[in-house]
Design a protein around this motif. Structure first.
Motif, PDB file in Angstrom:
ATOM      1  N   HIS A 184      -1.458  18.512   2.876  1.00 25.06           N
ATOM      2  CA  HIS A 184      -2.824  18.098   3.203  1.00 25.06           C
ATOM      3  C   HIS A 184      -3.103  16.643   2.835  1.00 25.06           C
ATOM      4  O   HIS A 184      -4.147  16.100   3.209  1.00 25.06           O
ATOM      5  CB  HIS A 184      -3.822  18.991   2.466  1.00 25.06           C
ATOM      6  N   ILE A 185      -2.197  16.011   2.106  1.00 27.34           N
ATOM      7  CA  ILE A 185      -2.409  14.630   1.672  1.00 27.34           C
ATOM      8  C   ILE A 185      -1.883  13.682   2.747  1.00 27.34           C
ATOM      9  O   ILE A 185      -0.718  13.759   3.143  1.00 27.34           O
ATOM     10  CB  ILE A 185      -1.719  14.363   0.320  1.00 27.34           C
ATOM     11  N   SER A 186      -2.737  12.795   3.205  1.00 26.54           N
ATOM     12  CA  SER A 186      -2.368  11.902   4.305  1.00 26.54           C
ATOM     13  C   SER A 186      -1.507  10.746   3.813  1.00 26.54           C
ATOM     14  O   SER A 186      -1.496  10.412   2.619  1.00 26.54           O
ATOM     15  CB  SER A 186      -3.622  11.358   4.987  1.00 26.54           C
ATOM     16  N   ASN A 187      -0.798  10.130   4.752  1.00 26.22           N
ATOM     17  CA  ASN A 187       0.016   8.956   4.445  1.00 26.22           C
ATOM     18  C   ASN A 187      -0.846   7.696   4.468  1.00 26.22           C
ATOM     19  O   ASN A 187      -1.899   7.655   5.111  1.00 26.22           O
ATOM     20  CB  ASN A 187       1.143   8.798   5.467  1.00 26.22           C
ATOM     21  N   ILE A 188      -0.381   6.658   3.782  1.00 24.86           N
ATOM     22  CA  ILE A 188      -1.040   5.361   3.889  1.00 24.86           C
ATOM     23  C   ILE A 188      -0.783   4.802   5.285  1.00 24.86           C
ATOM     24  O   ILE A 188       0.156   5.212   5.974  1.00 24.86           O
ATOM     25  CB  ILE A 188      -0.544   4.373   2.811  1.00 24.86           C
ATOM     26  N   SER A 189      -1.606   3.856   5.699  1.00 21.71           N
ATOM     27  CA  SER A 189      -1.456   3.291   7.048  1.00 21.71           C
ATOM     28  C   SER A 189      -0.408   2.183   7.096  1.00 21.71           C
ATOM     29  O   SER A 189       0.252   1.991   8.115  1.00 21.71           O
ATOM     30  CB  SER A 189      -2.801   2.749   7.541  1.00 21.71           C
ATOM     31  N   ASN A 190      -0.244   1.457   5.980  1.00 24.53           N
ATOM     32  CA  ASN A 190       0.668   0.310   5.961  1.00 24.53           C
ATOM     33  C   ASN A 190       2.003   0.705   5.347  1.00 24.53           C
ATOM     34  O   ASN A 190       2.194   0.628   4.134  1.00 24.53           O
ATOM     35  CB  ASN A 190       0.047  -0.847   5.172  1.00 24.53           C
ATOM     36  N   THR A 191       2.934   1.142   6.185  1.00 23.16           N
ATOM     37  CA  THR A 191       4.262   1.507   5.692  1.00 23.16           C
ATOM     38  C   THR A 191       5.313   0.482   6.098  1.00 23.16           C
ATOM     39  O   THR A 191       6.505   0.707   5.900  1.00 23.16           O
ATOM     40  CB  THR A 191       4.672   2.891   6.233  1.00 23.16           C
ATOM     41  N   GLY A 192       4.877  -0.642   6.638  1.00 21.80           N
ATOM     42  CA  GLY A 192       5.818  -1.628   7.163  1.00 21.80           C
ATOM     43  C   GLY A 192       6.272  -2.664   6.160  1.00 21.80           C
ATOM     44  O   GLY A 192       6.915  -3.644   6.536  1.00 21.80           O
ATOM     45  N   PHE A 193       5.942  -2.482   4.872  1.00 16.92           N
ATOM     46  CA  PHE A 193       6.316  -3.485   3.869  1.00 16.92           C
ATOM     47  C   PHE A 193       7.775  -3.368   3.451  1.00 16.92           C
ATOM     48  O   PHE A 193       8.336  -4.280   2.848  1.00 16.92           O
ATOM     49  CB  PHE A 193       5.411  -3.368   2.638  1.00 16.92           C
ATOM     50  N   LEU A 194       8.399  -2.217   3.747  1.00 15.01           N
ATOM     51  CA  LEU A 194       9.801  -2.025   3.389  1.00 15.01           C
ATOM     52  C   LEU A 194      10.704  -2.708   4.408  1.00 15.01           C
ATOM     53  O   LEU A 194      10.551  -2.515   5.618  1.00 15.01           O
ATOM     54  CB  LEU A 194      10.153  -0.537   3.363  1.00 15.01           C
ATOM     55  N   GLY A 195      11.650  -3.488   3.910  1.00 18.39           N
ATOM     56  CA  GLY A 195      12.720  -3.974   4.765  1.00 18.39           C
ATOM     57  C   GLY A 195      13.905  -3.034   4.609  1.00 18.39           C
ATOM     58  O   GLY A 195      13.758  -1.814   4.690  1.00 18.39           O
ATOM     59  N   GLU A 196      15.078  -3.587   4.377  1.00 17.22           N
ATOM     60  CA  GLU A 196      16.229  -2.743   4.067  1.00 17.22           C
ATOM     61  C   GLU A 196      15.899  -1.935   2.808  1.00 17.22           C
ATOM     62  O   GLU A 196      15.337  -2.470   1.852  1.00 17.22           O
ATOM     63  CB  GLU A 196      17.461  -3.608   3.788  1.00 17.22           C
ATOM     64  N   HIS A 197      16.270  -0.661   2.791  1.00 16.79           N
ATOM     65  CA  HIS A 197      15.968   0.139   1.608  1.00 16.79           C
ATOM     66  C   HIS A 197      16.973   1.276   1.444  1.00 16.79           C
ATOM     67  O   HIS A 197      17.616   1.700   2.407  1.00 16.79           O
ATOM     68  CB  HIS A 197      14.543   0.696   1.660  1.00 16.79           C
ATOM     69  N   GLU A 198      17.085   1.726   0.213  1.00 12.30           N
ATOM     70  CA  GLU A 198      17.972   2.826  -0.140  1.00 12.30           C
ATOM     71  C   GLU A 198      17.250   3.746  -1.118  1.00 12.30           C
ATOM     72  O   GLU A 198      16.511   3.274  -1.997  1.00 12.30           O
ATOM     73  CB  GLU A 198      19.255   2.309  -0.807  1.00 12.30           C
TER      74      GLU A 198
END
Length: 362
Positions: free
Chosen positions: A19-33
């Motif tokens: 029921h918990i929504s996601n944030i709108s700004n998820t584009g801050f991640l570049g390459e990630h692990e």
């Protein structure tokens, strides 16, 4: 689950977060692990850097997690420490002691810090957002690399992440973790995950002291396995799926609302100060103390009243006026009735100390 048994704070219980929504700004991640823990993320990033650049010193904040300090000191010989006030959200790092051949780990203390990096020639910077995942400083970071221990914010047994911020400009790549297979019988992170997950499940349905002892023991055993594992163990796919399903959930929205509520009811104190900052969401209710005796007295008072705070962190001694920090969790687990109980308990201790001080002055 009965809060009269399990109390308030400590580890997460197993929760349905659909029921918990996601944030709108998820584009801050570049390459990630993704990793099993933030400490594995730090280690992986450092070795990625060392493949491309010689590093003279690795600098850590003087005030930092003692387990991570010890863990990194076992792995790297060039560790040094720098001073910064962890309880002043506006304090900035003095970059003058560092050279361009150094690596600096900058901490987003309690989700309130927005580190300002120097222009021109500077050291490589890794930012630690373990207590500020999805905070303003995390999302807007322009560091070379970032890491976070995700399980401090997400209700998951284990989890960590390393990434290159979109706003950064470092040309050193974040290489993918080698997909090495480890036999399930000897995989320490599989055992650690299962122990902590069992603890979370037991806590979710806990109704008596025996079950409480059981989930605390399982959690302790899982934490010990994690603490004693130096090798970076790749994530199993099913564990990665659990982390990914919670990765961008807006748990901070609950912290913001709960903090606003509790601050309206909390009495002012001459003994501690509340660490917060306008337009930023702190990790929880952060109370900083000058005096060790009063700090431990307050901590024990909370525990006696079934509130289990986190000491962030033990085994640190600094020169600043405020030296000791307790965090009281204000996350999605708690409603207004819970928050009123926490506030009333804190206010009761504050009033008691006021009476004691008055008696001593007479």
């Amino acid at each position: 689950m009965q809060k009269s048994v399990i109390g308030y704070g400590s580890i997460f219980h197993k929760s349905d977060t659909a029921h918990i929504s996601n944030i709108s700004n998820t584009g801050f991640l570049g390459e990630h692990e993704l990793f099993y823990a933030g400490r594995f993320a730090i280690k992986h990033v450092i070795y990625c850097i060392l493949e491309h650049k010689a590093i003279e010193h690795i600098w850590l904040p003087e005030y930092y997690c003692p387990y991570v300090k010890n863990w990194l000191e076992q792995e790297f010989s060039a560790i040094k420490y720098y001073d910064i006030d962890p309880f002043d959200a506006d304090a900035q790092i003095d970059w003058s002691p560092f050279s361009s051949s150094d690596l600096v780990i900058a901490n987003n203390f309690w989700g309130l810090k927005e580190n300002v990096l120097p222009e021109g020639e500077r050291p490589i910077v890794i930012e630690d957002h373990s207590h500020g995942w999805l905070s303003k400083g995390c999302i807007e970071s322009n560091a070379d690399f970032c890491i976070a221990s995700l399980r401090k914010t997400l209700p998951i047994p284990l989890g960590g992440i390393a990434w290159k911020p979109i706003m950064g400009n470092c040309d050193i790549p974040l290489k993918s973790l080698k997909d090495t297979s480890i036999d399930t019988e000897i995989n320490p992170m599989l055992k650690s995950w299962d122990l902590i997950e069992n603890a979370m499940k037991t806590k979710a349905t806990c109704t008596n002291e025996e079950e409480k002892i059981d989930f605390l023991l399982n959690n302790s055993q899982g934490e010990t396995l994690l603490r004693n594992t130096q090798e970076i163990v790749p994530l199993l796919k099913r564990h990665e799926d659990v982390i990914c399903s919670n990765l961008f959930k807006d748990f901070n929205a609950y912290k913001r609302a709960n903090l606003n509520f509790i601050l309206k009811t909390l009495e002012s104190s001459q003994i501690f100060k509340v660490i917060t900052r306008d337009k930023n969401i702190p990790f929880g209710l952060l109370l900083a103390f000058k005096d060790w005796g009063l700090f431990t007295n307050f901590k024990q008072f909370l525990i006696t009243n079934m509130i289990y705070p986190a000491e962030l962190w033990p085994q640190n001694r600094i020169a600043q006026e405020y030296k000791f920090l307790l965090n009281i969790h204000l996350d999605f687990r708690y409603n207004e009735e819970d928050l009123e109980y926490m506030s009333n308990t804190i206010n009761q201790w504050t009033l008691q100390q006021s009476y004691i001080n008055t008696e001593q002055e007479l």
